[in-house]
Scaffold this motif. Structure first.
Motif, PDB file in Angstrom:
ATOM      1  N   SER A  16       0.809  -1.222   0.000  1.00 23.34           N
ATOM      2  CA  SER A  16       0.000   0.000   0.000  1.00 23.34           C
ATOM      3  C   SER A  16       0.839   1.268   0.000  1.00 23.34           C
ATOM      4  CB  SER A  16      -0.938   0.010   1.219  1.00 23.34           C
ATOM      5  OG  SER A  16      -1.892  -1.019   1.086  1.00 23.34           O
ATOM      6  N   VAL A  17       2.145   1.109   0.099  1.00 23.43           N
ATOM      7  CA  VAL A  17       3.081   2.241   0.037  1.00 23.43           C
ATOM      8  C   VAL A  17       4.204   1.802  -0.907  1.00 23.43           C
ATOM      9  CG1 VAL A  17       4.364   3.931   1.405  1.00 23.43           C
ATOM     10  CG2 VAL A  17       2.524   2.651   2.485  1.00 23.43           C
ATOM     11  N   PRO A  18       3.888   1.610  -2.195  1.00 20.10           N
ATOM     12  CA  PRO A  18       4.835   0.988  -3.120  1.00 20.10           C
ATOM     13  C   PRO A  18       6.097   1.824  -3.335  1.00 20.10           C
ATOM     14  CG  PRO A  18       2.926   1.838  -4.313  1.00 20.10           C
ATOM     15  CD  PRO A  18       2.631   1.983  -2.857  1.00 20.10           C
ATOM     16  N   GLY A  19       7.192   1.076  -3.490  1.00 21.21           N
ATOM     17  CA  GLY A  19       8.464   1.714  -3.811  1.00 21.21           C
ATOM     18  C   GLY A  19       9.257   2.159  -2.604  1.00 21.21           C
ATOM     19  N   LEU A  20       8.694   2.127  -1.419  1.00 20.88           N
ATOM     20  CA  LEU A  20       9.411   2.529  -0.217  1.00 20.88           C
ATOM     21  C   LEU A  20       9.921   1.289   0.514  1.00 20.88           C
ATOM     22  CD1 LEU A  20       7.707   5.130  -0.806  1.00 20.88           C
ATOM     23  CD2 LEU A  20       7.778   5.512   1.651  1.00 20.88           C
ATOM     24  N   TRP A  21      11.067   1.442   1.131  1.00 18.82           N
ATOM     25  CA  TRP A  21      11.663   0.374   1.914  1.00 18.82           C
ATOM     26  C   TRP A  21      12.440   1.043   3.025  1.00 18.82           C
ATOM     27  CZ3 TRP A  21      10.742  -4.698   1.514  1.00 18.82           C
ATOM     28  CH2 TRP A  21      11.570  -5.590   2.193  1.00 18.82           C
ATOM     29  N   HIS A  22      12.038   0.778   4.266  1.00 17.69           N
ATOM     30  CA  HIS A  22      12.692   1.387   5.423  1.00 17.69           C
ATOM     31  C   HIS A  22      12.825   0.364   6.534  1.00 17.69           C
ATOM     32  CE1 HIS A  22      12.694   5.492   3.921  1.00 17.69           C
ATOM     33  NE2 HIS A  22      11.469   5.263   3.455  1.00 17.69           N
ATOM     34  N   GLU A  23      13.744   0.631   7.440  1.00 16.11           N
ATOM     35  CA  GLU A  23      13.943  -0.255   8.577  1.00 16.11           C
ATOM     36  C   GLU A  23      12.953   0.089   9.693  1.00 16.11           C
ATOM     37  OE1 GLU A  23      18.052  -0.472   9.737  1.00 16.11           O
ATOM     38  OE2 GLU A  23      18.387  -1.939   8.147  1.00 16.11           O
ATOM     39  N   VAL A  24      12.316  -0.959  10.216  1.00 17.51           N
ATOM     40  CA  VAL A  24      11.302  -0.839  11.254  1.00 17.51           C
ATOM     41  C   VAL A  24      11.686  -1.786  12.390  1.00 17.51           C
ATOM     42  CG1 VAL A  24       8.887  -1.410  11.753  1.00 17.51           C
ATOM     43  CG2 VAL A  24       9.461  -0.239   9.660  1.00 17.51           C
ATOM     44  N   LEU A  25      11.397  -1.384  13.618  1.00 16.57           N
ATOM     45  CA  LEU A  25      11.612  -2.282  14.752  1.00 16.57           C
ATOM     46  C   LEU A  25      10.503  -3.325  14.782  1.00 16.57           C
ATOM     47  CD1 LEU A  25      12.668   0.032  17.716  1.00 16.57           C
ATOM     48  CD2 LEU A  25      14.019  -1.796  16.674  1.00 16.57           C
ATOM     49  N   ARG A  26      10.896  -4.592  14.719  1.00 16.25           N
ATOM     50  CA  ARG A  26       9.944  -5.703  14.818  1.00 16.25           C
ATOM     51  C   ARG A  26      10.538  -6.768  15.732  1.00 16.25           C
ATOM     52  NH1 ARG A  26       4.929  -4.180  12.966  1.00 16.25           N
ATOM     53  NH2 ARG A  26       5.044  -3.425  10.829  1.00 16.25           N
ATOM     54  N   HIS A  27       9.675  -7.460  16.447  1.00 14.48           N
ATOM     55  CA  HIS A  27      10.114  -8.579  17.273  1.00 14.48           C
ATOM     56  C   HIS A  27      10.426  -9.765  16.362  1.00 14.48           C
ATOM     57  CE1 HIS A  27       9.060  -6.842  21.185  1.00 14.48           C
ATOM     58  NE2 HIS A  27       8.092  -6.230  20.516  1.00 14.48           N
ATOM     59  N   GLU A  61       9.137  10.915   0.299  1.00 11.85           N
ATOM     60  CA  GLU A  61       9.180   9.949  -0.805  1.00 11.85           C
ATOM     61  C   GLU A  61       7.775   9.672  -1.336  1.00 11.85           C
ATOM     62  OE1 GLU A  61      13.135   7.362   0.441  1.00 11.85           O
ATOM     63  OE2 GLU A  61      11.188   6.761   1.222  1.00 11.85           O
ATOM     64  N   ILE A  62       6.808   9.585  -0.437  1.00  8.46           N
ATOM     65  CA  ILE A  62       5.411   9.364  -0.856  1.00  8.46           C
ATOM     66  C   ILE A  62       4.926  10.551  -1.700  1.00  8.46           C
ATOM     67  CG2 ILE A  62       3.020   9.235  -0.028  1.00  8.46           C
ATOM     68  CD1 ILE A  62       4.162   7.559   2.355  1.00  8.46           C
TER      69      ILE A  62
END
Length: 163
Positions: free
Chosen positions: A91-102, A156-157
């Motif tokens: 739903s947010v194509p073309g973006l790639w970012h680091e996110v905190l996930r377990h 970027e969006i």
């Protein structure tokens, strides 16, 4: 049964908490078929119902050759020290970012027979479980970015060709 078009950032359905599924009927069965067919396309780890315009608590997943779905999923457990991991979103194509996930997550819900389902995973599956349940609560992964990275993502969006 159809591969459904993915709703994009800015569509209000993506920001609305989803309603629980109270009754399993033909409409819910069709939703599950559409979710599964939509997630089967290459490069897709998960698709939540609001991403195809439906405000119900359901998602499909496609990780390591395992394809399935969960109705009324609840993220009941996350464990391990949260890690920064690269993440994107249909739903947010073309973006790639680091996110905190377990690194470990467990979701419970039901299947089309109303039977309880427990889905537990590590790595990419844990990430997908957290990402998809976020969608059902009206949260996008960009909401979880640190403030500086979120500003970059929003720029970027705005500059993207699809927004």
């Amino acid at each position: 049964m159809t591969v459904r078009q993915i709703r994009l950032f800015g569509d209000p359905v993506l920001r609305s908490p989803c309603a629980p599924i109270d009754q399993i009927d033909d409409g819910v069965r069709a939703l599950v078929r559409d979710l599964v067919e939509t997630v089967e396309l290459p490069g897709r780890a998960g698709v939540a119902a609001p991403q195809i315009g439906v405000g119900l608590r359901a998602f499909s997943y496609n990780v390591d050759g395992r394809i399935g779905y969960v109705l009324n999923p609840v993220l009941v457990d996350v464990s391990g020290e949260p890690e920064l991991i690269g993440e994107g979103c249909l739903s947010v194509p073309g973006l790639w970012h680091e996110v905190l996930r377990h690194p470990h997550a467990t979701v419970t819900g039901i299947d089309l027979d109303g039977d309880e389902v427990t889905l537990t995973g590590d790595g990419v599956l844990a990430q997908a479980l957290q990402h998809e349940t976020d969608h059902l609560d009206g949260t996008l992964y960009i909401d979880r970015l640190d403030p500086a990275t979120r500003r970059i993502a929003m720029r970027e969006i705005r500059e993207s060709g699809w927004f």
